[in-house]
Motif scaffolding. Structure first.
Motif, PDB file in Angstrom:
ATOM      1  N   TRP A   1      -4.250 -31.540 -11.665  1.00 45.78           N
ATOM      2  CA  TRP A   1      -5.163 -30.565 -11.045  1.00 45.78           C
ATOM      3  C   TRP A   1      -4.998 -29.166 -11.635  1.00 45.78           C
ATOM      4  CZ3 TRP A   1      -9.077 -32.641  -8.501  1.00 45.78           C
ATOM      5  CH2 TRP A   1      -8.909 -33.932  -7.999  1.00 45.78           C
TER       6      TRP A   1
ATOM      7  N   GLU B   1       9.738 -31.088 -14.290  1.00 48.86           N
ATOM      8  CA  GLU B   1       8.308 -30.864 -14.563  1.00 48.86           C
ATOM      9  C   GLU B   1       8.155 -30.139 -15.885  1.00 48.86           C
ATOM     10  OE1 GLU B   1       5.131 -31.659 -13.426  1.00 48.86           O
ATOM     11  OE2 GLU B   1       4.712 -30.512 -15.250  1.00 48.86           O
TER      12      GLU B   1
ATOM     13  N   ASN C   1     -14.209 -36.477  -5.914  1.00 48.55           N
ATOM     14  CA  ASN C   1     -15.136 -37.574  -5.660  1.00 48.55           C
ATOM     15  C   ASN C   1     -14.834 -38.259  -4.329  1.00 48.55           C
ATOM     16  OD1 ASN C   1     -12.915 -39.234  -6.301  1.00 48.55           O
ATOM     17  ND2 ASN C   1     -13.490 -39.216  -8.466  1.00 48.55           N
TER      18      ASN C   1
ATOM     19  N   HIS D   1      -1.774 -32.079 -20.669  1.00 51.71           N
ATOM     20  CA  HIS D   1      -1.620 -33.050 -19.586  1.00 51.71           C
ATOM     21  C   HIS D   1      -2.921 -33.312 -18.817  1.00 51.71           C
ATOM     22  CE1 HIS D   1       0.433 -35.568 -16.734  1.00 51.71           C
ATOM     23  NE2 HIS D   1      -0.311 -34.974 -15.804  1.00 51.71           N
TER      24      HIS D   1
HETATM   25  P1  FAD Z   1      -0.246 -35.994 -12.210  1.00 50.98           P
HETATM   26  O1  FAD Z   1      -1.030 -35.138 -11.307  1.00 50.98           O
HETATM   27  O2  FAD Z   1      -0.797 -36.275 -13.542  1.00 50.98           O
HETATM   28  O3  FAD Z   1       1.211 -35.359 -12.337  1.00 50.98           O
HETATM   29  C1  FAD Z   1       2.190 -35.843 -13.223  1.00 50.98           C
HETATM   30  C2  FAD Z   1       3.126 -34.703 -13.583  1.00 50.98           C
HETATM   31  O4  FAD Z   1       4.198 -35.219 -14.355  1.00 50.98           O
HETATM   32  C3  FAD Z   1       2.491 -33.601 -14.404  1.00 50.98           C
HETATM   33  O5  FAD Z   1       2.695 -32.353 -13.797  1.00 50.98           O
HETATM   34  C4  FAD Z   1       3.195 -33.694 -15.765  1.00 50.98           C
HETATM   35  O6  FAD Z   1       3.345 -32.439 -16.396  1.00 50.98           O
HETATM   36  C5  FAD Z   1       4.524 -34.294 -15.367  1.00 50.98           C
HETATM   37  N1  FAD Z   1       5.191 -35.017 -16.449  1.00 50.98           N
HETATM   38  C6  FAD Z   1       4.701 -36.051 -17.171  1.00 50.98           C
HETATM   39  N2  FAD Z   1       5.628 -36.486 -18.055  1.00 50.98           N
HETATM   40  C7  FAD Z   1       6.727 -35.719 -17.871  1.00 50.98           C
HETATM   41  C8  FAD Z   1       8.009 -35.685 -18.487  1.00 50.98           C
HETATM   42  N3  FAD Z   1       8.344 -36.526 -19.460  1.00 50.98           N
HETATM   43  N4  FAD Z   1       8.904 -34.761 -18.051  1.00 50.98           N
HETATM   44  C9  FAD Z   1       8.584 -33.891 -17.057  1.00 50.98           C
HETATM   45  N5  FAD Z   1       7.369 -33.873 -16.450  1.00 50.98           N
HETATM   46  C10 FAD Z   1       6.454 -34.787 -16.856  1.00 50.98           C
HETATM   47  N6  FAD Z   1      -7.865 -38.136  -6.841  1.00 50.98           N
HETATM   48  C11 FAD Z   1      -8.418 -37.890  -5.640  1.00 50.98           C
HETATM   49  O7  FAD Z   1      -7.801 -38.147  -4.603  1.00 50.98           O
HETATM   50  N7  FAD Z   1      -9.679 -37.346  -5.537  1.00 50.98           N
HETATM   51  C12 FAD Z   1     -10.410 -37.003  -6.628  1.00 50.98           C
HETATM   52  O8  FAD Z   1     -11.515 -36.511  -6.508  1.00 50.98           O
HETATM   53  C13 FAD Z   1      -9.838 -37.238  -7.926  1.00 50.98           C
HETATM   54  N8  FAD Z   1     -10.497 -36.892  -9.039  1.00 50.98           N
HETATM   55  C14 FAD Z   1      -9.873 -37.030 -10.260  1.00 50.98           C
HETATM   56  C15 FAD Z   1     -10.555 -36.619 -11.413  1.00 50.98           C
HETATM   57  C16 FAD Z   1      -9.950 -36.723 -12.652  1.00 50.98           C
HETATM   58  C17 FAD Z   1     -10.686 -36.255 -13.884  1.00 50.98           C
HETATM   59  C18 FAD Z   1      -8.645 -37.271 -12.765  1.00 50.98           C
HETATM   60  C19 FAD Z   1      -7.960 -37.374 -14.092  1.00 50.98           C
HETATM   61  C20 FAD Z   1      -7.981 -37.712 -11.633  1.00 50.98           C
HETATM   62  C21 FAD Z   1      -8.589 -37.603 -10.370  1.00 50.98           C
HETATM   63  N9  FAD Z   1      -7.947 -38.026  -9.211  1.00 50.98           N
HETATM   64  C22 FAD Z   1      -8.530 -37.814  -7.982  1.00 50.98           C
HETATM   65  C23 FAD Z   1      -6.672 -38.753  -9.280  1.00 50.98           C
HETATM   66  C24 FAD Z   1      -5.456 -37.839  -9.423  1.00 50.98           C
HETATM   67  O9  FAD Z   1      -4.890 -38.231 -10.611  1.00 50.98           O
HETATM   68  C25 FAD Z   1      -4.522 -38.027  -8.253  1.00 50.98           C
HETATM   69  O10 FAD Z   1      -5.153 -37.483  -7.111  1.00 50.98           O
HETATM   70  C26 FAD Z   1      -3.154 -37.365  -8.349  1.00 50.98           C
HETATM   71  O11 FAD Z   1      -3.290 -35.988  -8.355  1.00 50.98           O
HETATM   72  C27 FAD Z   1      -2.254 -37.890  -9.447  1.00 50.98           C
HETATM   73  O12 FAD Z   1      -0.963 -37.371  -9.232  1.00 50.98           O
HETATM   74  P2  FAD Z   1       0.314 -37.841 -10.071  1.00 50.98           P
HETATM   75  O13 FAD Z   1       1.434 -37.081  -9.519  1.00 50.98           O
HETATM   76  O14 FAD Z   1       0.372 -39.319 -10.096  1.00 50.98           O
HETATM   77  O15 FAD Z   1       0.016 -37.417 -11.569  1.00 50.98           O
END
Ligand code: FAD
Length: 449
Positions: A49, A40, A80, A70
Motif C-alpha cells: 500500500w 522490513e 476493490n 515492492h
Molecule cells: P505486502 O503488503 O506486500 O507486505 C510485504 C512486506 O514485506 C513489504 O513491506 C516488503 O517490503 C517486505 N519484505 C519483502 N521481502 C523482504 C525481505 N527479504 N526483508 C525484509 N522485508 C521484506 N486487498 C484488499 O483487502 N483490498 C483491496 O482492494 C486490495 N487491492 C489490491 C490491489 C493491488 C494492486 C494489489 C497488489 C493488492 C491488493 N490487495 C487488496 C491485496 C493486498 O496485497 C493485501 O491487502 C495485503 O496488504 C498484503 O499484505 P502482505 O503483508 O501479505 O504483503
C-alpha cells in the motif's frame, strides 16, 4: 485443537515484512507473550500500500538483476472490497470523517489503506519493533531446530546474523510478475510491461494497447488507459474463443478471447480470428510466490506456484511450528484472514493450541493435493481458496477458540464481488447492501466505543 493443559512458552520470533500480514502477525505474537523483531526492507510500514511512482528497470519483470520496486499500486487505485469487509476484525476500517486528510469513501484510495495500516501499527505498538530498511537475505535452519536470520541494512550494508526460535514469513506476493506464454513473443517488436509497473495512463496516450487478463486490476487499468489510448484490446482467458465484443460505454475498447500468436511485424492474432497491429502488450497476469532468502534444504519448494508442502497453507509439516507463512491464500478478504492465521501461529508457538502430528499434517496435505488433482485444478491454483475462504477462516477461528466470522461479513464479501462484475464502472460508488453496512457498524461498536 485446544489442549487441556499447556506450559506457556515465550519464543524469539522473526517476522519478515511489515505489510498488513507482518503487522498483524507481530501483534498476535506479542499478545501471546513472544519476543518479536519485524524486519522490513522499506522505510515505512504498509507493504504494497506504499504507493511509489517509481517502476522497475525491466518493465516486464523478467530480468532477475532488475532494480526492484515492492509495490504494485497504480495512482488511481481504489480498493476493490468495501472497507467494512476489508479491515482487521477487532480494529475496524471505519471512515474518519473529521480528518480531512483521510478518504472517507466506502471504497477508498490506496493512501487511505496505508494510513489505516499505519494507525494499526501505532495503536498496537508494532512500529517500535520494526527494523526499517533492513532486508532479510538469508533464513536457514541451524542446530536445535532454530533459525539463522541474516539481514542487511540499507545504510551500512551490514549483514547481521541472529538466531531465532521461529520465523514467520510475511513478505507479500504481489512483486514477482507472472507472464503468460504467448507464441511468437520472443521476436515481437512492441513494448511489453507487467501491471506491477503500471502507474498512470499517460505513457499509453495514442497507443494501441493489448491488455492480457480479466482480474480486478485488469478491469481498472483497461478503463484507466482507454481514456487516453487509441485502442484497448482486452485478451481474456475466461471468455469463449469466438468472443469479440465492443465494451459498453467505450468507442475504443474491445473484449477478445485469448491471443493465439504474435508476429514479428507487431500484429497480434486472437483466437477469435481478429488481427490487431499493436504498440504495447500489458500483462495483467498476476504474480509468483517468491522467497529468495529462504533455505530449507528442499523441504519447502515453489512448484508451478504451489508453495509446499504446507498444512493449511501455513506450516510445512517437517518444520512446524518454527517456520510459518502468513498470506498465501488468494481470492480472499486478506487482512481478516491474516489475523486468524497469525492468532493460530502465535497460539501454537506458545503451546496454547496444539498441531496434529507431523504424519497427520502430511496426510492432510496429501489428501488436499489429491482432491485438487481429481478436480483437475492446476498446481498454480493451490492457494486460490475462493470457493472455501470462509470455511477456511472459520476453521482457523475454531482452532484459535475465537468466534467464527460474522454473517454480515461473509454476505458483504459475496455481494461486493457480484456488484463488481455487474457494474465494473460504478461498483465503488453504487451498492444495495445498506442493511449489511448497518449490521457491520452495529458490530464495530464492540471495538470502537
Ligand atoms: P505486502 O503488503 O506486500 O507486505 C510485504 C512486506 O514485506 C513489504 O513491506 C516488503 O517490503 C517486505 N519484505 C519483502 N521481502 C523482504 C525481505 N527479504 N526483508 C525484509 N522485508 C521484506 N486487498 C484488499 O483487502 N483490498 C483491496 O482492494 C486490495 N487491492 C489490491 C490491489 C493491488 C494492486 C494489489 C497488489 C493488492 C491488493 N490487495 C487488496 C491485496 C493486498 O496485497 C493485501 O491487502 C495485503 O496488504 C498484503 O499484505 P502482505 O503483508 O501479505 O504483503
Amino acid at each position: 485443537m485446544q489442549p487441556t493443559h499447556h506450559q506457556p512458552a515465550s519464543r524469539n520470533v522473526a517476522v519478515i515484512g511489515a505489510g498488513g500480514g507482518g503487522l498483524v502477525a507481530a501483534r498476535e505474537l506479542r499478545r501471546e507473550g513472544h519476543k518479536v523483531v519485524v524486519f522490513e526492507r522499506g522505510d515505512q510500514v504498509g507493504g504494497t500500500w506504499v504507493y511509489t511512482p517509481n517502476v522497475e528497470s525491466d518493465p516486464i519483470g523478467l530480468d532477475p538483476n532488475r532494480t526492484k520496486v515492492h509495490s504494485s499500486m497504480y495512482q488511481s487505485l481504489r480498493t476493490n472490497l468495501p472497507r467494512e469487509a476489508m479491515g482487521f476484525r477487532d480494529y475496524p476500517f471505519v471512515a474518519i470523517e473529521e480528518d480531512e486528510e483521510r478518504d472517507p469513501r466506502r471504497y477508498p484510495s490506496h493512501r487511505e489503506v496505508l494510513m489505516y495500516l499505519k494507525d494499526f501499527a501505532i495503536e498496537f505498538g508494532v512500529s517500535e519493533i520494526v527494523r526499517f530498511e533492513t532486508e532479510v537475505v538469508f533464513v536457514g535452519l541451524v542446530e536445535g531446530g532454530k533459525w539463522k536470520v541474516k539481514s542487511k541494512s540499507k545504510r551500512g550494508e551490514v549483514v547481521e546474523d541472529e538466531i531465532f526460535d521461529a520465523v514467520v514469513v510475511c513478505n507479500g506476493h504481489h512483486t514477482e510478475p507472472r507472464v503468460a506464454q504467448t507464441p511468437g513473443i520472443n521476436t515481437w517488436k512492441g513494448k511489453q510491461i507487467h501491471s506491477h509497473n503500471y502507474r498512470t495512463p499517460e505513457p499509453f496516450r495514442d497507443q494501441v494497447v493489448i491488455l492480457i487478463g480479466s482480474a480486478t486490476s485488469a478491469i481498472d487499468i483497461s478503463r484507466d488507459i482507454a481514456g487516453v489510448a487509441k485502442e484497448v484490446h482486452i485478451a481474456s482467458r475466461s471468455v469463449a474463443d469466438e468472443t469479440i465484443e465492443k465494451q459498453p460505454g467505450y468507442n475504443n475498447m474491445w473484449l477478445h478471447s485469448m491471443i493465439k500468436s504474435v508476429q514479428e511485424d507487431g500484429s497480434v492474432v486472437f483466437r477469435n480470428g481478429s488481427v490487431v497491429l499493436a504498440d504495447v502488450i500489458l500483462h495483467c497476469t498476476g504474480y509468483k510466490f517468491h522467497f529468495p532468502f529462504l533455505e530449507t534444504n528442499g523441504i519447502v519448494t515453489v512448484d508451478d506456484n504451489r508453495v509446499g508442502p504446507l498444512y493449511k497453507h501455513v506450516f510445512p509439516p517437517d518444520l512446524a511450528p518454527s517456520l510459518s507463512f502468513v498470506g498465501l491464500p488468494w481470492k480472499v478478504a486478506p487482512l481478516p484472514m491474516f489475523e486468524f492465521q497469525s492468532k493460530w501461529i502465535a497460539g501454537i508457538l506458545s503451546n496454547r493450541i496444539t498441531l496434529p502430528s507431523q504424519e497427520e499434517m502430511m496426510e492432510d496435505v496429501k489428501a488436499f493435493y489429491s482432491l485438487l488433482k481429481a478436480s483437475g485444478t492446476p498446481k498454480r491454483y493451490t492457494h486460490n481458496i475462493a470457493d472455501n475462504q470462509f470455511g477456511y477462516d472459520d476453521w482457523l477461528a475454531a482452532e484459535c477458540g475465537c468466534p467464527a466470522f460474522e454473517e454480515w461479513r461473509k454476505q458483504m464479501y459475496f455481494v461486493a464481488i457480484e456488484n463488481l462484475f455487474e457494474r465494473p464502472e460504478t461498483y465503488r460508488d453504487e451498492w444495495e447492501d445498506h442493511h449489511l453496512v448497518l449490521q457491520a457498524h452495529e458490530d464495530f461498536r464492540k471495538y470502537t466505543l
